[in-house]
Write an enzyme that holds these catalytic residues in place. Structure first.
Site, PDB file in Angstrom:
ATOM      1  N   GLU A 224       1.808  12.576 -30.107  1.00 55.16           N
ATOM      2  CA  GLU A 224       1.457  11.161 -30.294  1.00 55.16           C
ATOM      3  C   GLU A 224       0.574  11.032 -31.528  1.00 55.16           C
ATOM      4  O   GLU A 224      -0.053  12.012 -31.951  1.00 55.16           O
ATOM      5  CB  GLU A 224       0.745  10.588 -29.076  1.00 55.16           C
ATOM      6  CG  GLU A 224      -0.606  11.178 -28.786  1.00 55.16           C
ATOM      7  CD  GLU A 224      -1.082  10.823 -27.382  1.00 55.16           C
ATOM      8  OE1 GLU A 224      -1.585   9.727 -27.205  1.00 55.16           O
ATOM      9  OE2 GLU A 224      -0.932  11.681 -26.480  1.00 55.16           O
TER      10      GLU A 224
ATOM     11  N   LYS B 268      -2.567  10.311 -33.920  1.00 58.89           N
ATOM     12  CA  LYS B 268      -4.014  10.421 -33.714  1.00 58.89           C
ATOM     13  C   LYS B 268      -4.650   9.180 -34.329  1.00 58.89           C
ATOM     14  O   LYS B 268      -4.635   8.991 -35.547  1.00 58.89           O
ATOM     15  CB  LYS B 268      -4.541  11.688 -34.388  1.00 58.89           C
ATOM     16  CG  LYS B 268      -6.013  11.901 -34.116  1.00 58.89           C
ATOM     17  CD  LYS B 268      -6.455  13.276 -34.553  1.00 58.89           C
ATOM     18  CE  LYS B 268      -7.867  13.576 -34.093  1.00 58.89           C
ATOM     19  NZ  LYS B 268      -8.832  12.553 -34.456  1.00 58.89           N
TER      20      LYS B 268
ATOM     21  N   CYS C  95     -12.759 -13.449 -72.970  1.00 60.99           N
ATOM     22  CA  CYS C  95     -11.595 -12.815 -72.368  1.00 60.99           C
ATOM     23  C   CYS C  95     -11.218 -11.560 -73.163  1.00 60.99           C
ATOM     24  O   CYS C  95     -11.070 -11.634 -74.389  1.00 60.99           O
ATOM     25  CB  CYS C  95     -10.426 -13.796 -72.353  1.00 60.99           C
ATOM     26  SG  CYS C  95      -8.876 -13.026 -71.859  1.00 60.99           S
TER      27      CYS C  95
ATOM     28  N   CYS D 159      -7.611 -12.518 -74.914  1.00 60.17           N
ATOM     29  CA  CYS D 159      -7.401 -13.557 -75.929  1.00 60.17           C
ATOM     30  C   CYS D 159      -8.696 -14.037 -76.575  1.00 60.17           C
ATOM     31  O   CYS D 159      -8.654 -14.831 -77.508  1.00 60.17           O
ATOM     32  CB  CYS D 159      -6.655 -14.742 -75.329  1.00 60.17           C
ATOM     33  SG  CYS D 159      -7.659 -15.722 -74.209  1.00 60.17           S
TER      34      CYS D 159
HETATM   35  O1  I6G Z   1      -9.681  13.129 -30.410  1.00 60.87           O
HETATM   36  C1  I6G Z   1      -8.523  13.125 -29.765  1.00 60.87           C
HETATM   37  C2  I6G Z   1      -7.520  12.281 -30.174  1.00 60.87           C
HETATM   38  C3  I6G Z   1      -6.314  12.278 -29.500  1.00 60.87           C
HETATM   39  C4  I6G Z   1      -8.347  13.983 -28.677  1.00 60.87           C
HETATM   40  C5  I6G Z   1      -7.102  13.973 -27.988  1.00 60.87           C
HETATM   41  C6  I6G Z   1      -6.089  13.094 -28.430  1.00 60.87           C
HETATM   42  O2  I6G Z   1      -4.950  13.120 -27.747  1.00 60.87           O
HETATM   43  C7  I6G Z   1      -3.901  12.325 -28.209  1.00 60.87           C
HETATM   44  N1  I6G Z   1      -6.900  14.779 -26.943  1.00 60.87           N
HETATM   45  C8  I6G Z   1      -7.878  15.603 -26.580  1.00 60.87           C
HETATM   46  C9  I6G Z   1      -7.637  16.514 -25.433  1.00 60.87           C
HETATM   47  C10 I6G Z   1      -9.103  15.635 -27.222  1.00 60.87           C
HETATM   48  N2  I6G Z   1      -9.335  14.816 -28.270  1.00 60.87           N
HETATM   49  C11 I6G Z   1     -10.183  16.549 -26.826  1.00 60.87           C
END
Ligand code: I6G
Length: 673
Positions: free
Chosen positions: A116, A118, A411, A414
């Site tokens: 996923e 961050k 300017c 110009c």
């Molecule tokens: O800082 C984090 C961002 C996203 C995370 C995290 C995360 O999972 C999508 N997952 C864990 C287990 C930890 N920090 C410690």
């Protein structure tokens, strides 16, 4: 308790359940069932009942999000299960090392990972006891954080009570609080307008908002939340895998990232990372990488932890979006309307995979506020496809000979006087179309896709044509010859002919496009359309008085003055005559009588990110007689809200304006046409 009281209690219970359900549809399923106006009606009904029966108010009531008194300071919270950090990987090789380590330790050929984005926000621990949110705490040092419960409660995406009744007695949900990009832009815009300090990025804005001692302030900030884990649980586990556990949390009403995916092996991780890098700019929130977690919880347990990070997870980071560099000089650029903008020339630096050489400083107020001087070491930041910005100066690195930035009196293009009207942030060149910079920008605008749509007439070509004095105004474009064009740099016979064909094609246009192409100050696409509709012909518009112009929806005294001044200028009249003489024409504007237009008299506001270009939706609404305004007021009939709608949606809710999502708008249009 009397019979009547029993009835009220049941009614309150039912309303709370309904409101919580609709919150879930909105934040978790991203699929609201009712318009916001209906949601607001339910909330108001509950508020009224609770006001009559304050003894029935409970802290988990949806009316109780804001209300706590400002704090003197945040108290400390000890995390029962430490909030760890993640290890990072900055390259595919480091990802491969991580995968190899995991495979070796587990003795497996291939690992299943949950992936996923961050989010670039801040980590939070939400503690639910018997299904009710009792505490929100920041990560702090991982062992001790700050109690920000009152602030967390104001965030609509965070449920005050879990869905259903199958929750563990104690459930700590962990995730990220973040500020969507659009909300961030709007927040900074408001701050800029009020002369207040702006936030450097959405992450700082989210952190600053959550650390407000007064929850009423946090409540005005467009914060959101996605869950990505858990802390203390009164049960052994939620499910057997991370992905299944997240599905359980989702079922309990926690929003989780819609981008979550299960991928197989290193190859799956690399492909997901690549896809997310491509998607990054189009997401409504900022992300700084992708998190990969071993999906099987039993495998996670076997892997365990090393120092303060799990061995079963890693954050594959994107290259930094901010970098340190030095301001070599500050120059001033002149735009189409004469705006003189300071631009920092930087020691070239790579930011997020792109070499940045220039950064905008917006205006002199911004230069003063950030106290940028030539020679300073600064943080530059780029996000998406916006122009890089200077975030802040490092005063400790300022050299002795650092020079102040001075607005030029004349300017740089110009030589005309530069003026900065009292109370305005923007300085302007007074040269008008005498100024080649303004001329170039005016011609580029004239040729642009949404104006006359002259294909193949790019910025560089316009610059050459003006520099070589082949054209002075947009009308000169139509007398360019094949010989003149083929004499230009990198212009062959074929390109020249293509451009001549495009110019010929552009002569067939609409009045609205033509008006927009003229580049009258403050007259954008929407106003051009309204003007075309209101006046029906160019002659009528040219003759209109400022009072008549102000009768046009959306045209106030300032815009009316700009329009009238534009048509009074002999030079502009000459250019228009030349353009018409060159054969530019448009079909007569059909103005159906107002009463035949289904949306006549209705005012719409579009907000948030919509699936089609706003200009297209605007045109469609205007076609039906609607007025499309830029801000929400009591006069607004409908607000069409897309994803991550911010302050306008909030205002609409406050004023009780009908709120439609895109689907509901399409339905409305289908019904009336
Ligand atoms: O800082 C984090 C961002 C996203 C995370 C995290 C995360 O999972 C999508 N997952 C864990 C287990 C930890 N920090 C410690």
């Amino acid at each position: 308790m009397t019979r009547k009281d029993e009835g009220v209690k049941a009614q309150i219970g039912q309303l709370r359940q309904q409101i919580n359900y609709h919150n879930y549809r909105y934040y978790v399923l991203d699929d609201p069932e009712i318009p916001d106006s209906e949601y607001d009606r339910l909330l108001r009904e509950l508020q009224a009942l609770e006001a009559e029966h304050p003894e029935l108010i409970t802290p988990d009531s949806p009316t109780q999000r804001v209300g706590a008194q400002p704090l003197k300071e945040f108290s400390e919270v000890r995390h029962v299960v430490p909030m760890l950090s993640l290890g990072n990987a900055f390259s595919d090789e480091e990802m491969a090392d991580f995968d190899e380590r995991v495979r070796k330790l587990l003795g497996e050929e291939q690992i299943e990972y949950a992936a996923e984005p961050k989010l670039d926000g801040l980590a939070i621990n939400l503690r639910y006891e018997r299904g009710v949110l009792v505490q929100g705490a920041t990560r702090g040092d991982g062992h001790r954080g700050e109690d920000v419960t009152s602030n967390v409660r104001t965030i609509g995406a965070i449920p005050l009570r879990l869905q259903g009744d199958e929750w563990p007695g104690v459930l700590e949900v962990r995730g990220e609080i973040f500020m969507p990009k659009q909300g961030f832009e709007e927040l900074n815009e408001r701050a800029r307008n009020k002369g207040e300090k702006t936030f450097a990025n959405p992450r700082n804005a989210a952190a600053g908002s959550l650390r407000q001692l007064d929850p009423k302030i946090t409540a005005t900030r467009p914060l959101s939340f996605y869950a990505y884990g858990w802390g203390e649980l009164s049960v052994d586990r939620l499910a057997d895998s991370y992905s299944a556990s997240m599905a359980v949390l989702k079922g309990l009403g926690m929003p989780v990232s819609p981008e979550q995916q299960v991928v197989q092996g290193l190859e799956g991780c690399l492909a997901y990372f690549e896809a997310m890098a491509q998607k990054r700019d189009s997401l409504e929130y900022e992300i700084d990488g992708v998190v990969f977690k071993v999906n099987d919880l039993e495998q996670q347990q076997r892997l365990g932890y090393v120092s303060r990070a799990p061995r079963w997870a890693i954050a594959r980071k994107f290259p930094a979006q901010e970098a340190l560099t030095v301001v070599k000089d500050v120059e001033f650029q002149v735009g189409r309307t004469g705006a003189v903008t300071p631009v920092a020339r930087l020691q070239p630096v790579e930011v997020g995979g792109v070499v940045v050489r220039n950064a905008t400083l917006h205006n002199m107020d911004e230069v003063r506020k950030k106290d940028v001087r030539i020679g300073d070491t600064v943080y530059v930041r780029r996000a998406g496809d916006v122009i890089p910005e200077i975030v802040r100066v490092l005063p400790e690195r300022r050299p002795k000979d650092a020079r102040e930035v001075v607005l030029p009196a004349h300017c740089p293009v110009c030589g005309s006087d530069v003026i900065k009207p009292e109370g305005e942030a923007v300085a302007r060149c007074t040269g008008g179309l005498f100024c080649p910079a303004q001329r170039k920008e005016a011609i580029k605008h004239f040729a642009s896709r949404r104006a006359m749509d002259i294909e193949g007439l790019g910025d560089k070509l316009v610059e050459q044509l003006v520099d070589q004095e082949l054209i002075r105004d947009p009308a000169d474009l139509y007398s360019l010859t094949r010989e003149q064009l083929t004499g230009l740099e990198r212009m062959g016979e074929k390109s020249a002919q293509n451009l001549l064909d495009a110019l010929a094609r552009s002569k067939e246009t609409t009045l609205a496009h033509f008006l927009y192409a003229l580049g009258i100050r403050e007259v954008g696409e929407a106003t051009s359309q309204t003007l075309a509709r209101q006046f029906g012909s160019l002659e009528a518009l040219e003759k209109a008085t400022e009072e008549q112009l102000q009768e046009t929806p959306d045209v106030g005294p300032i815009v009316a003055t700009h329009i009238a001044a534009f048509f009074r200028q002999p030079h502009n009249r000459e250019v228009i005559e030349k353009l018409l003489g060159a054969g530019i024409h448009w079909p007569e504007v059909e103005v159906p009588p107002e009463e035949q237009q289904a949306l006549a008299g209705k005012t719409f506001v579009l907000t948030g990110s919509l699936s089609r270009p706003r200009s297209e939706i605007k045109a469609e609404l205007q076609e039906l007689g609607a007025r499309v305004a830029g801000s929400v007021s009591k006069k607004t009939d409908y607000v069409v809200a897309g994803e991550a709608a911010g302050s306008k949606l909030e205002k609409a809710r406050e004023l009780g304006v009908t709120i439609l999502d895109e689907e509901q708008m399409d339905k409305l249009l289908a019904e009336i046409t």
